[in-house]
Design an enzyme around this catalytic site. Structure first.
Site, PDB file in Angstrom:
ATOM      1  N   GLU A 203      14.687 -15.462   0.224  1.00 57.49           N
ATOM      2  CA  GLU A 203      15.364 -16.953   1.292  1.00 57.49           C
ATOM      3  C   GLU A 203      14.260 -17.611   1.258  1.00 57.49           C
ATOM      4  O   GLU A 203      14.479 -18.752   1.436  1.00 57.49           O
ATOM      5  CB  GLU A 203      15.179 -15.954   2.496  1.00 57.49           C
ATOM      6  CG  GLU A 203      16.132 -15.395   2.798  1.00 57.49           C
ATOM      7  CD  GLU A 203      16.398 -14.193   4.434  1.00 57.49           C
ATOM      8  OE1 GLU A 203      15.660 -14.868   4.900  1.00 57.49           O
ATOM      9  OE2 GLU A 203      16.636 -13.050   4.522  1.00 57.49           O
TER      10      GLU A 203
ATOM     11  N   ASP B  31       0.712  -0.875   0.082  1.00 57.77           N
ATOM     12  CA  ASP B  31       0.308   0.033   0.553  1.00 57.77           C
ATOM     13  C   ASP B  31       1.246   1.174  -0.252  1.00 57.77           C
ATOM     14  O   ASP B  31       1.945   1.090   1.014  1.00 57.77           O
ATOM     15  CB  ASP B  31      -0.811  -0.550   1.767  1.00 57.77           C
ATOM     16  CG  ASP B  31      -2.299   0.966   0.825  1.00 57.77           C
ATOM     17  OD1 ASP B  31      -3.485   0.906   0.448  1.00 57.77           O
ATOM     18  OD2 ASP B  31      -2.374   1.814   2.303  1.00 57.77           O
TER      19      ASP B  31
HETATM   20  C1  NOJ Z   1      -4.523   2.848  -0.951  1.00 58.78           C
HETATM   21  C2  NOJ Z   1      -5.696   2.257  -0.629  1.00 58.78           C
HETATM   22  O1  NOJ Z   1      -6.068   1.284  -1.650  1.00 58.78           O
HETATM   23  C3  NOJ Z   1      -7.415   2.834  -0.106  1.00 58.78           C
HETATM   24  O2  NOJ Z   1      -7.678   1.715   0.282  1.00 58.78           O
HETATM   25  C4  NOJ Z   1      -6.047   3.401   0.961  1.00 58.78           C
HETATM   26  O3  NOJ Z   1      -7.230   4.026   1.541  1.00 58.78           O
HETATM   27  C5  NOJ Z   1      -5.301   4.260   1.322  1.00 58.78           C
HETATM   28  N1  NOJ Z   1      -3.803   4.309   0.604  1.00 58.78           N
HETATM   29  C6  NOJ Z   1      -4.318   4.532   2.776  1.00 58.78           C
HETATM   30  O4  NOJ Z   1      -4.055   3.603   2.481  1.00 58.78           O
END
Ligand code: NOJ
Length: 597
Positions: A303, A229
């Site tokens: 690994e 993310d």
């Molecule tokens: C991207 C994620 O896909 C989204 O759903 C989220 O709100 C933001 N990152 C923050 O984590």
């Protein structure tokens, strides 16, 4: 490279090869990866929220569909202020979704069926309920506990102004002031997203060590990799300098502008005007330091056996800049958001496809293709809106409504285009049913922090997160045994339910299935791509290319075009009419796969 061939009918056909076949057997180079948004896929226990046992029970659907792997959006312990992207414990499952034993069972059953599993990792921020942040609030300024996050003194004589001018991607200020133990207003902490998602300080070795340990925790349990993310956000520019730009999450008022990226704006305080995309280098995005993080993670994954993979969610432009995340010792693939945000037009799509293939080829990485996810308006609805006006940031009942029929026609054509391309493709749950966005969801039901933090100006992402319709006759359309559903489903969903499509020739579900079977049969994922110009069908509104033995044609124009004779049609996004001379016609908004002799 351009090859010129003479066709028997004297038409000159030019073939430009932009990507050559990749023989590497690594599964992620060619995989079709299905995104499961756990709270909306299938509810096993009847509380109206999807869960892990619900997913396990429906893995047969995914195996039948013919995908290679699934990616699960976060299922970790979380207060769920941002759909689980606010993690309070990276090593446990939220009771809403089940238990660690349920996760193990899901992994085992997926693997038994030959499906790989990627899990979501959220390293940019934790939840404010994470023990680290709770400890940071209880500790004093300057403590080791605070040093895991980005706490700073405020500006101004009494520190009453935030440390810099950064805004939250969800709207509102990017900083929140805390109350210290003595009851006085104290330091500020940075949160690029919701106030309950404090950003970690990735210059702190303790943070890096913790995430390597989290990686190992899940790798040891058998996951095949991670979707990372906000992969471009972990490291901030030294000194956290002011920035006169904005970061937007999901909409792009201007064509080409992308989400969770910075857009530089003129520094006028009064009427900041958005400028064209192309410069996304705010001090919180795409800093050089992130690459060291992914090099370290690459070493951890190496690994383990079985080609484990790291997938970047990085809203970085231009494409060669994104490719830097995929150098041989970093991550393995990244979402191609330029494809997702491209307008429905043959020249725009051709440019994006060519750019992506050449940028990724340059670093030896596979290109990915994606049309929808849990952060954007479903492509069925997006493509039913006027094109060239940018990405909508959610759709509400009072907004102009998409043309559902047109959108579905284009969505199916776009899906066949995507699934014919070499590389790896992502399918967001429900797109195999042609599901539209819920565009008339009652505002009172909305849960996305974007809706709240934008002061109710952005409808946000709830409309693409509505629970799936499995059965047209059961309560909650088969999503939940009790008929409960955390967001209500629109009436139209019954028509899209799986039971109305399974075994029905030409349904969206059967079209996806056929395309996935043919993609495997012709090894299109590891294939090559050569644009074909000068076919009798050729107009500026047609994409035509060859991948292995398959000719792919997508008509984004407004008139039907004749298909060259002597082709063996493999699959089409809708039925082809016949012209008077007996030739097949490719109607507007249609993709055809045909075998060449
Ligand atoms: C991207 C994620 O896909 C989204 O759903 C989220 O709100 C933001 N990152 C923050 O984590």
């Amino acid at each position: 490279m351009a090859l010129v061939t003479e066709r028997p009918d004297d038409t000159t056909t030019t073939t430009s090869v932009v990507h050559t076949a990749n023989p590497s057997p690594q599964w992620w180079r060619t995989a079709v990866i299905y995104q499961v948004y756990p709270r909306s896929f299938a509810d096993g226990d009847g509380d109206g929220v999807g869960d892990l046992p619900g997913i396990t029970a429906r893995l047969g659907h995914l195996a039948r569909l013919g995908i290679d792997a699934l990616w699960l959006s976060p299922f970790y312990r979380s207060p769920q202020n941002d759909g689980g992207y606010d993690v309070a414990d990276y090593r446990d499952i939220d009771p809403l979704f089940g238990t660690l034993a349920d996760a193990d069972a899901l992994l085992a059953e997926a693997h038994r069926r030959g499906l790989r599993v990627l899990v979501d990792l959220v390293p940019n921020h934790t939840s404010s309920e994470h023990p680290w942040f709770v400890a940071a609030l209880a500790a004093a300024p300057g403590s080791a506990e605070r040093a895991r996050y980005l706490f700073r003194e405020g500006r101004g004589p009494d520190g009453a102004e935030p440390p810099n001018n950064w805004r939250s991607v969800f709207g509102g200020p990017g900083w929140t002031r805390v109350t210290e133990a003595d009851g006085r207003p104290g330091q500020w902490y940075l949160h690029l997203f919701d106030v309950t998602q404090p950003d970690l300080d990735w210059t702190n070795p303790e943070v890096a060590a913790e995430f390597e340990s989290v990686l190992r925790f899940w790798l040891d349990r058998g996951v095949d990799g991670f979707r990372v993310d906000v992969a471009h956000g972990l490291v901030k520019a030294e000194g956290l300098p002011d920035w006169h730009g904005t970061s937007v999450l999901l909409h792009s008022p201007l064509e080409g502008e992308v989400s969770v990226a910075g857009v530089d704006e003129p520094t006028t305080e009064t009427a900041p005007e958005r400028v064209q995309a192309g410069n996304h280098h705010g001090p919180m995005w795409d800093q050089e330091g992130v690459h060291e993080v992914y090099r370290a993670w690459h070493r951890v994954l190496a690994e383990y056996d079985g080609d484990r993979a790291l997938v970047a969610e990085a809203w970085v432009e231009p494409m060669p800049r994104l490719a830097r995340y995929l150098r041989a010792d970093e991550m393995h693939q990244a979402f191609n958001f330029a494809f997702l945000t491209a307008a429905w037009s043959a020249p725009a799509l051709r440019e994006v496809i060519t750019d992506a293939l050449s940028a990724m080829d340059a670093v030896g990485a596979p290109t990915t293709w994606v049309l929808s996810n849990h952060d954007v308006v479903r492509h069925t609805s997006r493509l039913g809106l006027p094109q060239g006006e940018g990405m909508p940031g959610g759709i509400g009942a009072a907004d102009p409504q998409p043309d559902e029929e047109l959108g579905l026609r284009r969505a199916r054509a776009a899906a066949l285009l995507m699934l014919s391309l070499p590389g790896s493709a992502y399918v967001y749950q429900g797109e195999e049913l042609g599901l539209p966005e819920h565009t008339t969801l009652d505002d009172a039901e909305r849960q996305d922090p974007v809706w709240l933090r934008s002061g109710h100006t952005e409808r946000g992402r709830d409309g693409c997160r509505v629970p799936l319709p499995w059965s047209s006759t059961q309560p909650a359309l088969g999503f939940s045994p009790t008929g409960a559903s955390w967001l209500s489903q629109p009436e139209s969903f019954a028509g899209y339910a799986l039971d109305n499509q399974q075994g029905v020739p030409g349904s969206t579900f059967e079209t996806y299935r056929a395309a996935l079977r043919l993609r495997r049969e012709f090894a299109l994922g590891s294939g090559s791509l050569a644009w074909v110009d000068g076919l009798p069908v050729g107009t500026a509104q047609t994409l035509a290319f060859v991948n292995r033995e398959v000719l792919v044609l997508t008509n984004t124009g407004t008139t039907a075009l004749p298909l060259p004779a002597d082709l063996d049609v493999l699959v089409t996004s809708q039925q082809l009419p016949l012209a008077e001379d007996g030739a097949w016609l490719v109607p507007p908004d249609t993709t055809v796969w045909a075998r060449i002799g």
